[in-house]
Write a protein that holds these residues in place. Structure first.
Motif, PDB file in Angstrom:
ATOM      1  N   GLU A 115     -30.492  14.767 -63.788  1.00 51.35           N
ATOM      2  CA  GLU A 115     -29.424  15.761 -63.910  1.00 51.35           C
ATOM      3  C   GLU A 115     -28.152  15.140 -64.492  1.00 51.35           C
ATOM      4  N   LEU A 116     -27.892  13.879 -64.170  1.00 51.62           N
ATOM      5  CA  LEU A 116     -26.719  13.208 -64.729  1.00 51.62           C
ATOM      6  C   LEU A 116     -26.825  13.086 -66.246  1.00 51.62           C
ATOM      7  N   LEU A 117     -28.014  12.763 -66.737  1.00 52.49           N
ATOM      8  CA  LEU A 117     -28.209  12.644 -68.180  1.00 52.49           C
ATOM      9  C   LEU A 117     -28.040  13.981 -68.886  1.00 52.49           C
ATOM     10  N   ALA A 118     -28.332  15.057 -68.174  1.00 55.64           N
ATOM     11  CA  ALA A 118     -28.281  16.390 -68.792  1.00 55.64           C
ATOM     12  C   ALA A 118     -26.864  16.956 -68.835  1.00 55.64           C
ATOM     13  N   LEU A 119     -25.917  16.354 -68.125  1.00 56.21           N
ATOM     14  CA  LEU A 119     -24.551  16.877 -68.119  1.00 56.21           C
ATOM     15  C   LEU A 119     -23.915  16.738 -69.502  1.00 56.21           C
ATOM     16  N   GLY A 120     -23.198  17.751 -69.930  1.00 54.44           N
ATOM     17  CA  GLY A 120     -22.464  17.652 -71.176  1.00 54.44           C
ATOM     18  C   GLY A 120     -21.282  16.704 -71.021  1.00 54.44           C
ATOM     19  N   TRP A 121     -20.984  15.950 -72.061  1.00 52.56           N
ATOM     20  CA  TRP A 121     -19.842  15.042 -71.993  1.00 52.56           C
ATOM     21  C   TRP A 121     -19.381  14.699 -73.399  1.00 52.56           C
ATOM     22  N   SER A 122     -18.130  14.326 -73.525  1.00 59.06           N
ATOM     23  CA  SER A 122     -17.578  13.767 -74.746  1.00 59.06           C
ATOM     24  C   SER A 122     -16.573  12.706 -74.341  1.00 59.06           C
ATOM     25  N   SER A 123     -16.518  11.619 -75.095  1.00 58.05           N
ATOM     26  CA  SER A 123     -15.552  10.573 -74.771  1.00 58.05           C
ATOM     27  C   SER A 123     -14.116  11.076 -74.903  1.00 58.05           C
ATOM     28  N   HIS A 124     -13.929  12.224 -75.557  1.00 57.08           N
ATOM     29  CA  HIS A 124     -12.591  12.781 -75.728  1.00 57.08           C
ATOM     30  C   HIS A 124     -12.304  13.938 -74.776  1.00 57.08           C
ATOM     31  N   ASP A 125     -13.106  14.069 -73.728  1.00 54.68           N
ATOM     32  CA  ASP A 125     -12.767  15.034 -72.689  1.00 54.68           C
ATOM     33  C   ASP A 125     -11.372  14.714 -72.150  1.00 54.68           C
ATOM     34  N   PRO A 126     -10.603  15.720 -71.772  1.00 55.10           N
ATOM     35  CA  PRO A 126      -9.219  15.467 -71.353  1.00 55.10           C
ATOM     36  C   PRO A 126      -9.097  14.617 -70.089  1.00 55.10           C
ATOM     37  N   ILE A 127     -10.129  14.631 -69.260  1.00 55.28           N
ATOM     38  CA  ILE A 127     -10.135  13.802 -68.057  1.00 55.28           C
ATOM     39  C   ILE A 127     -11.304  12.828 -68.162  1.00 55.28           C
ATOM     40  N   ALA A 128     -11.012  11.548 -68.018  1.00 52.18           N
ATOM     41  CA  ALA A 128     -12.043  10.512 -68.170  1.00 52.18           C
ATOM     42  C   ALA A 128     -12.830  10.365 -66.877  1.00 52.18           C
TER      43      ALA A 128
ATOM     44  N   GLY B 222     -35.693 -14.796 -76.676  1.00 49.84           N
ATOM     45  CA  GLY B 222     -35.057 -15.999 -76.182  1.00 49.84           C
ATOM     46  C   GLY B 222     -34.421 -15.737 -74.833  1.00 49.84           C
ATOM     47  N   SER B 223     -33.118 -16.012 -74.709  1.00 50.18           N
ATOM     48  CA  SER B 223     -32.416 -15.770 -73.451  1.00 50.18           C
ATOM     49  C   SER B 223     -31.926 -14.339 -73.320  1.00 50.18           C
ATOM     50  N   MET B 224     -32.092 -13.538 -74.381  1.00 47.00           N
ATOM     51  CA  MET B 224     -31.644 -12.145 -74.340  1.00 47.00           C
ATOM     52  C   MET B 224     -32.702 -11.280 -73.665  1.00 47.00           C
ATOM     53  N   GLN B 225     -32.243 -10.342 -72.860  1.00 48.09           N
ATOM     54  CA  GLN B 225     -33.179  -9.480 -72.151  1.00 48.09           C
ATOM     55  C   GLN B 225     -32.578  -8.100 -71.953  1.00 48.09           C
ATOM     56  N   GLY B 226     -33.451  -7.107 -71.907  1.00 47.02           N
ATOM     57  CA  GLY B 226     -33.022  -5.753 -71.639  1.00 47.02           C
ATOM     58  C   GLY B 226     -34.221  -4.911 -71.245  1.00 47.02           C
ATOM     59  N   TYR B 227     -33.993  -3.606 -71.139  1.00 49.40           N
ATOM     60  CA  TYR B 227     -35.055  -2.680 -70.728  1.00 49.40           C
ATOM     61  C   TYR B 227     -34.920  -1.385 -71.512  1.00 49.40           C
ATOM     62  N   VAL B 228     -36.057  -0.842 -71.906  1.00 52.12           N
ATOM     63  CA  VAL B 228     -36.104   0.498 -72.479  1.00 52.12           C
ATOM     64  C   VAL B 228     -36.730   1.392 -71.424  1.00 52.12           C
ATOM     65  N   ILE B 229     -36.020   2.452 -71.055  1.00 47.93           N
ATOM     66  CA  ILE B 229     -36.401   3.299 -69.925  1.00 47.93           C
ATOM     67  C   ILE B 229     -36.841   4.657 -70.439  1.00 47.93           C
ATOM     68  N   ASP B 230     -37.986   5.096 -69.961  1.00 48.72           N
ATOM     69  CA  ASP B 230     -38.514   6.418 -70.309  1.00 48.72           C
ATOM     70  C   ASP B 230     -37.928   7.438 -69.350  1.00 48.72           C
ATOM     71  N   ALA B 231     -36.946   8.214 -69.814  1.00 49.57           N
ATOM     72  CA  ALA B 231     -36.275   9.216 -68.975  1.00 49.57           C
ATOM     73  C   ALA B 231     -36.573  10.617 -69.482  1.00 49.57           C
ATOM     74  N   GLY B 232     -37.827  10.884 -69.810  1.00 53.85           N
ATOM     75  CA  GLY B 232     -38.201  12.205 -70.312  1.00 53.85           C
ATOM     76  C   GLY B 232     -37.870  12.323 -71.787  1.00 53.85           C
ATOM     77  N   ASP B 233     -37.123  13.359 -72.149  1.00 56.26           N
ATOM     78  CA  ASP B 233     -36.716  13.510 -73.547  1.00 56.26           C
ATOM     79  C   ASP B 233     -35.753  12.404 -73.973  1.00 56.26           C
ATOM     80  N   ASP B 234     -35.054  11.824 -72.992  1.00 58.45           N
ATOM     81  CA  ASP B 234     -34.127  10.743 -73.279  1.00 58.45           C
ATOM     82  C   ASP B 234     -34.782   9.391 -73.025  1.00 58.45           C
ATOM     83  N   SER B 235     -34.319   8.392 -73.751  1.00 60.89           N
ATOM     84  CA  SER B 235     -34.610   7.006 -73.425  1.00 60.89           C
ATOM     85  C   SER B 235     -33.286   6.289 -73.248  1.00 60.89           C
ATOM     86  N   ILE B 236     -33.271   5.305 -72.358  1.00 58.68           N
ATOM     87  CA  ILE B 236     -32.074   4.515 -72.098  1.00 58.68           C
ATOM     88  C   ILE B 236     -32.392   3.062 -72.394  1.00 58.68           C
TER      89      ILE B 236
END
Length: 340
Positions: A49-62, A101-115
């Motif tokens: 549900e958090l991923l589905a929320l609408g947002w913009s970095s220019h919303d008046p309240i951060a 090498g020493s770099m690491q991360g994760y690709v997450i399957d979040a339905g229609d979204d990936s993180i």
């Protein structure tokens, strides 16, 4: 974690010039007005549900609830792979690790979204600061920091393969510290060569990554979708010139929420500056950076008085502002702070 060990408490000495930690001038940023804003009383939302929320970095309240999820995933990225994947599974998602090498991360399957979440560099403070030297690589659209570019390069095919496997429709990118730098490079590579739209990129304590020409390319493509959080006097966010910040800055500065300014009003629609932002924290000069290297190196050499007692070396408390726990507190301030 950058400056994360015990030695990190002593790593940054008073030899770093005052300008490194100087606050930006009051006219370089907007101060968010929350006079008539009431902190939200939110129900518990699932990660989906958090991923589905609408947002913009220019919303008046951060205040973006999804930012806490991005911070949590940035924190998880520091864990050993088996533990990290289990934590992600507890959020309701499957994931695969990506490594170079020493770099690491994760690709997450979040339905229609990936993180895609990236781990910051771990290790000795001197080695970490060395990673931030002024080494550049050129792209067709401009130059970027070579350490981040080369660190991400070997992971890119892994990222794209997993995005294809997950049948991704939108991509989120996040990371803390150097992990935030890798996220910026990933955004560039995805925008340059794939069809995956970026739903959001949120970074925490991120160093500067790109030169001005690449800013002109990336900035308009990420309008409203990219925010980098700066906690108070975090020194890592000032590293390093001649690279630049872009996107939308949100900084917690004592009791104020500072935000970078859009240039839409001061630039023509066809100007390279249109849609970009101004008003970022002051950068570190090359001389300051060399002094930082020296101070970090010397902090690991014990010093004694005439009686043979080891001296307690001073430190600038601002290094604490870089810790993930400090950014967690910052997001809590963004959620609850009001000028009333």
């Amino acid at each position: 974690m950058l400056f994360g060990g015990i030695g990190g408490f002593l790593a940054v000495l008073l030899v770093i010039i005052v300008g490194l930690f100087a606050s930006p001038s009051n006219d370089s940023v907007d101060i968010e007005d929350r006079t008539d804003w009431e902190p939200p009383t939110e129900e518990e939302l699932t990660p989906k549900e958090l991923l589905a929320l609408g947002w913009s970095s220019h919303d008046p309240i951060a205040h973006w609830p999804v930012a806490s999820l991005m911070l949590e995933l940035s924190d998880i990225a520091y864990l050993p792979p088996a533990t990290a994947r289990e934590k992600i599974r507890e959020l309701g998602w499957e994931s695969e690790s990506i490594n170079a090498g020493s770099m690491q991360g994760y690709v997450i399957d979040a339905g229609d979204d990936s993180i895609v979440t990236f781990r910051g560099t771990e290790g000795h403070e001197y080695d970490i600061v060395q990673d931030l030297r002024f080494i550049g690589v050129n792209t067709e659209q401009g130059a970027m920091h070579g350490g981040f570019a080369k660190g991400y390069d070997s992971m890119h095919d892994q990222v794209v393969e997993l995005l294809e496997r997950y049948q991704t429709k939108r991509v989120w990118l996040t990371g803390h510290s150097l992990g935030g730098g890798l996220a910026v490079v990933c955004a560039y590579r995805l925008l340059e060569g794939t069809t995956y739209p970026i739903a959001g990129m949120m970074t925490f304590g991120q160093p500067k990554v790109v030169r001005s020409q690449l800013v002109e390319y990336l900035g308009p493509k990420l309008i409203g979708k990219y925010v980098f959080f700066v906690n108070d006097m975090d020194p890592v966010t000032r590293v390093i010139s001649p690279y630049e910040h872009f996107g939308h800055m949100v900084r917690w500065n004592d009791n104020d929420i500072e935000r970078s300014q859009m240039l839409l009003m001061s630039a023509g629609a066809d100007s390279p500056a249109a849609g970009q932002e101004a008003g970022y924290i002051e950068g570190m000069t090359q001389a300051d950076f060399q002094e930082l290297l020296r101070s970090v190196e010397e902090s690991n050499t014990p010093k004694f008085d005439e009686n043979g007692n080891q001296l307690v070396q001073g430190f600038v408390p601002n290094v604490f502002d870089h810790y993930l726990d400090a950014y967690r507190e910052m997001l809590e301030q963004l959620r609850t702070h009001s000028n009333r």
